[in-house]
Design an enzyme around this catalytic site. Structure first.
Site, PDB file in Angstrom:
ATOM      1  N   ASP A 108       5.864  -1.884   3.912  1.00  0.00           N
ATOM      2  CA  ASP A 108       6.518  -3.103   3.429  1.00  0.00           C
ATOM      3  C   ASP A 108       7.791  -2.698   2.695  1.00  0.00           C
ATOM      4  O   ASP A 108       7.743  -1.938   1.724  1.00  0.00           O
ATOM      5  CB  ASP A 108       5.585  -3.871   2.487  1.00  0.00           C
ATOM      6  CG  ASP A 108       4.363  -4.415   3.214  1.00  0.00           C
ATOM      7  OD1 ASP A 108       4.537  -4.943   4.323  1.00  0.00           O
ATOM      8  OD2 ASP A 108       3.258  -4.298   2.675  1.00  0.00           O
TER       9      ASP A 108
ATOM     10  N   SER B 171       0.809  -1.222   0.000  1.00  0.00           N
ATOM     11  CA  SER B 171       0.000   0.000   0.000  1.00  0.00           C
ATOM     12  C   SER B 171       0.838   1.267   0.000  1.00  0.00           C
ATOM     13  O   SER B 171       0.457   2.277  -0.603  1.00  0.00           O
ATOM     14  CB  SER B 171      -0.949   0.002   1.206  1.00  0.00           C
ATOM     15  OG  SER B 171      -1.872  -1.062   1.114  1.00  0.00           O
TER      16      SER B 171
ATOM     17  N   ASP C 129       7.989  -3.638   7.907  1.00  0.00           N
ATOM     18  CA  ASP C 129       8.234  -5.067   7.712  1.00  0.00           C
ATOM     19  C   ASP C 129       9.404  -5.171   6.751  1.00  0.00           C
ATOM     20  O   ASP C 129       9.266  -4.907   5.549  1.00  0.00           O
ATOM     21  CB  ASP C 129       6.997  -5.778   7.145  1.00  0.00           C
ATOM     22  CG  ASP C 129       5.918  -5.965   8.193  1.00  0.00           C
ATOM     23  OD1 ASP C 129       6.209  -5.791   9.387  1.00  0.00           O
ATOM     24  OD2 ASP C 129       4.775  -6.276   7.819  1.00  0.00           O
TER      25      ASP C 129
ATOM     26  N   ASP D  33       1.694  -0.227   8.159  1.00  0.00           N
ATOM     27  CA  ASP D  33       3.058  -0.712   8.001  1.00  0.00           C
ATOM     28  C   ASP D  33       3.614  -0.273   6.653  1.00  0.00           C
ATOM     29  O   ASP D  33       2.868  -0.078   5.685  1.00  0.00           O
ATOM     30  CB  ASP D  33       3.102  -2.248   8.050  1.00  0.00           C
ATOM     31  CG  ASP D  33       2.700  -2.791   9.412  1.00  0.00           C
ATOM     32  OD1 ASP D  33       2.551  -1.986  10.345  1.00  0.00           O
ATOM     33  OD2 ASP D  33       2.529  -4.011   9.530  1.00  0.00           O
TER      34      ASP D  33
ATOM     35  N   TYR E 189     -12.129  -7.851   3.065  1.00  0.00           N
ATOM     36  CA  TYR E 189     -10.726  -7.501   2.846  1.00  0.00           C
ATOM     37  C   TYR E 189      -9.860  -8.526   3.559  1.00  0.00           C
ATOM     38  O   TYR E 189     -10.023  -8.761   4.744  1.00  0.00           O
ATOM     39  CB  TYR E 189     -10.469  -6.102   3.415  1.00  0.00           C
ATOM     40  CG  TYR E 189      -9.130  -5.492   3.093  1.00  0.00           C
ATOM     41  CD1 TYR E 189      -8.997  -4.588   2.042  1.00  0.00           C
ATOM     42  CD2 TYR E 189      -7.998  -5.786   3.839  1.00  0.00           C
ATOM     43  CE1 TYR E 189      -7.776  -4.005   1.743  1.00  0.00           C
ATOM     44  CE2 TYR E 189      -6.776  -5.217   3.555  1.00  0.00           C
ATOM     45  CZ  TYR E 189      -6.670  -4.324   2.511  1.00  0.00           C
ATOM     46  OH  TYR E 189      -5.454  -3.746   2.219  1.00  0.00           O
TER      47      TYR E 189
ATOM     48  N   LYS F 179     -10.493   0.630  -0.719  1.00  0.00           N
ATOM     49  CA  LYS F 179      -9.917  -0.088   0.422  1.00  0.00           C
ATOM     50  C   LYS F 179     -10.702   0.197   1.698  1.00  0.00           C
ATOM     51  O   LYS F 179     -10.976  -0.725   2.484  1.00  0.00           O
ATOM     52  CB  LYS F 179      -8.447   0.287   0.599  1.00  0.00           C
ATOM     53  CG  LYS F 179      -7.509  -0.356  -0.401  1.00  0.00           C
ATOM     54  CD  LYS F 179      -6.068   0.018  -0.136  1.00  0.00           C
ATOM     55  CE  LYS F 179      -5.602  -0.462   1.231  1.00  0.00           C
ATOM     56  NZ  LYS F 179      -4.190  -0.146   1.460  1.00  0.00           N
TER      57      LYS F 179
END
Length: 578
Positions: free
Chosen positions: A103, A90, A158, A101, A228, A219
């Site tokens: 990524d 995202s 992450d 988070d 979702y 979303k």
């Protein structure tokens, strides 16, 4: 003569009409509503994230140099080795909410290994970041998707790793180059696929700002309507992004609000299982497995295939089953009805984002799948494994003739209890909450963001399930000790023409036995049970403040009527066997 218009995607666009004043105003209203709903972060937070990513880029380069020096490589190789930070998910798509988070992938040259990453990166992070900046750091090296979970100055990362079969990784390296895939193993290919898909997707949308506005809206809608989450059989964030991107390709000059309005009708009435493709599939000399139902029989069974645009093309929605497909299409139809009314001024954008009614009125009956463990780490791992498998129970229930719908809620509820003995643990596993810890709040699995739980959930059968300690847990039997549970709920809608007593004991027993025979199950430390629950007996903590809980209907006293010949009895769960 006008220049030919570019074709976006696999088919010509439906309309190149520029937006009207009304559509521009509606787009402004949508953006304002998304801001009211907390979907945009403050500019200062955006700047902080960007500054942290700059720091991580420097750390990645130093990490690669450190490993090179450790391996006594020549200075020329050390100087040119490089190292690169890529974002995906995202954040890379530019449609993330505050607190999400980031990524992040560390890309290294061939002489740096995954073992080096977990051995040396933590200490380098501690050395190069300001004192106190690291609020949490938890490596999860054995998982299906090995990561280091980081919280730096309030921002969650992450941190994943891959290496390429090249000697130098310059900062300007374009990960979309398919030649970089040569010589990679499955884990390395899977890790690199994250940023490759995100980067490719962003190249395939006509207007990035329009795409991001529409994706934020879709979303938020999908999360509010509980449709979702890839692991439990719904599209995940990237899959919803690909759907939005396809609609953007069909209306290249439309505003974000128009894309949202078109989205529900186009995707809701799509001719499934015809796949959603953002570009034509491509071949490559490495001959990786790509999604192709003509070659691979399992691909034929994908009900709503949404295909990633980067080679090797994969289906991002292979977990969707009959029930989740039905629910998704119902919700898309509902969304289309609402946006039609928004277009005519009869409703507002806030009405699109109304929360689901899964617990308040959608179902009368539920199954509670309760996993439990005697330690917190053991439960993080065990609950992640169960999350990856519970949709298989749902699939077996879908074949039960008495059940019309078996819908898994897309989040688990994590609770902590205080139990003195096996009898109290047994009561907890039956759904009793009198031993729940009063000073620990119930949390949903998505809000906890436990890296071990998430890593195991994503890996499923391929995950290494980890427990904490040697499997023995000692307690003072005179004092209550902690017991951790995670409960997943399956809403049950009964078939209209059913006349039989509902019995799901065989499906429940077979599924439970299969999970308890897995390598991750440890007798005496991990537990699993399935119970039947009526809507009015659901725990209070599954309801949001202000939501009206279902109540038990009062029995009416009336003369008993003789049965009408041929009339079918209504189905009842009062004696449901699980």
């Amino acid at each position: 003569m006008a220049a030919p218009q570019r074709q976006w995607g696999t088919t010509p666009s439906i309309s190149w009409t520029p937006p009207t004043e009304k559509e521009i105003l509606q787009n402004e209203e949508l953006t304002d509503e998304l801001k009211r709903q907390g979907q945009y972060e403050a500019p200062s937070e955006t700047d902080k994230k960007q500054a942290l990513l700059v720091q991580l880029q420097k750390i990645a380069v130093e990490f690669v140099k450190h490993v090179c020096r450790k391996n006594n490589l020549p200075q020329s190789i050390i100087d040119s080795a490089g190292g690169k930070i890529c974002t995906y998910g995202s954040y890379r798509l530019g449609a993330y909410a505050p607190g999400s988070d980031i990524d992040t992938l560390v890309v290294a040259p061939r002489h740096v290994t995954r073992d080096d990453f977990f051995e040396h990166m933590p200490s380098i992070l501690e050395r190069m970041l300001p004192p106190g900046a690291i609020e949490e750091m938890k490596p999860v090296p054995e998982a299906y998707v090995p990561i280091i979970k980081l919280v730096i100055s309030g921002t969650d990362f992450d941190l994943n790793f891959t290496r390429l079969a090249i000697s130098s990784v310059p900062w300007e390296l374009d990960v979309r180059d398919t030649n970089l895939l040569r010589g990679l193993d499955d884990r390395e290919l899977r890790a690199l696929n994250g940023p490759r898909v995100a980067d490719e997707l962003m190249q395939l949308v006509p207007q990035k700002k329009t795409f991001r506005t529409a994706l934020r809206a879709i979303k938020l809608w999908a999360q509010r309507r509980a449709v979702y989450g890839n692991i439990v059989g719904f599209p995940g964030g990237v899959a919803w992004g690909m759907l939005v991107a396809r609609v953007c390709q069909l209306y290249p000059q439309a505003t974000g609000s128009v894309i949202v309005m078109k989205f529900f009708r186009i995707i809701g009435r799509w001719n499934w299982p015809q796949p959603i493709l953002l570009k034509e599939s491509e071949d490559h000399p490495i001959q990786a497995r790509v999604w192709n139902p003509r070659l691979y029989p399992t691909d034929k069974y994908h009900l709503m295939p949404i295909i990633t645009p980067a080679y090797p093309a994969m289906c991002a929605t292979h977990n969707i089953g009959p029930t989740t497909k039905k629910i998704i299409i119902q919700e898309l139809e509902r969304g289309g009805d609402i946006t039609d009314k928004i277009s005519f001024g009869k409703l507002q954008w806030k009405d699109l984002f109304t929360k689901h009614t899964y617990f308040t009125k959608d179902y009368k009956y539920y199954l509670s799948i309760i996993s439990g463990s005697t330690t917190k780490d053991a439960q993080a791992s065990w609950s992640g494994f169960i999350e990856s498998k519970v949709r298989l129970l749902v699939q077996s229930l879908e074949g039960q003739g008495s059940i019309a719908v078996a819908r898994l809620f897309n989040k688990g509820f994590a609770r902590e209890h205080r139990c003195k003995d096996e009898d109290e643990i047994s009561a907890v596993l039956q759904g009793e909450l009198q031993y729940q810890a009063t000073n620990v709040k119930t949390e949903t699995t998505d809000s906890i963001k436990d890296p071990l739980h998430n890593a195991v959930a994503q890996g499923g059968a391929d995950a290494t399930v980890m427990t904490n300690g040697n499997g023995e847990t000692t307690h003072d039997d005179t004092e209550p000790h902690a017991f951790y549970t995670t409960t997943y709920y399956v809403g049950i809608e009964l078939a209209q023409d059913s006349t039989k007593k509902l019995d799901v004991s065989e499906q429940s027993r077979d599924w439970k036995d299969q999970q308890c025979r897995s390598a991750g199950f440890e007798e005496g430390r991990n537990f699993l049970n399935i119970t039947a629950t009526r809507s009015y007996d659901l725990p209070a903590d599954v309801f949001a403040p202000g939501e009206e809980r279902p109540t038990r209907a009062k029995k009416k006293t009336a003369m008993k009527k003789a049965p009408i010949p041929g009339q079918k009895r209504s189905q009842d769960l009062s004696g449901m066997e699980v």
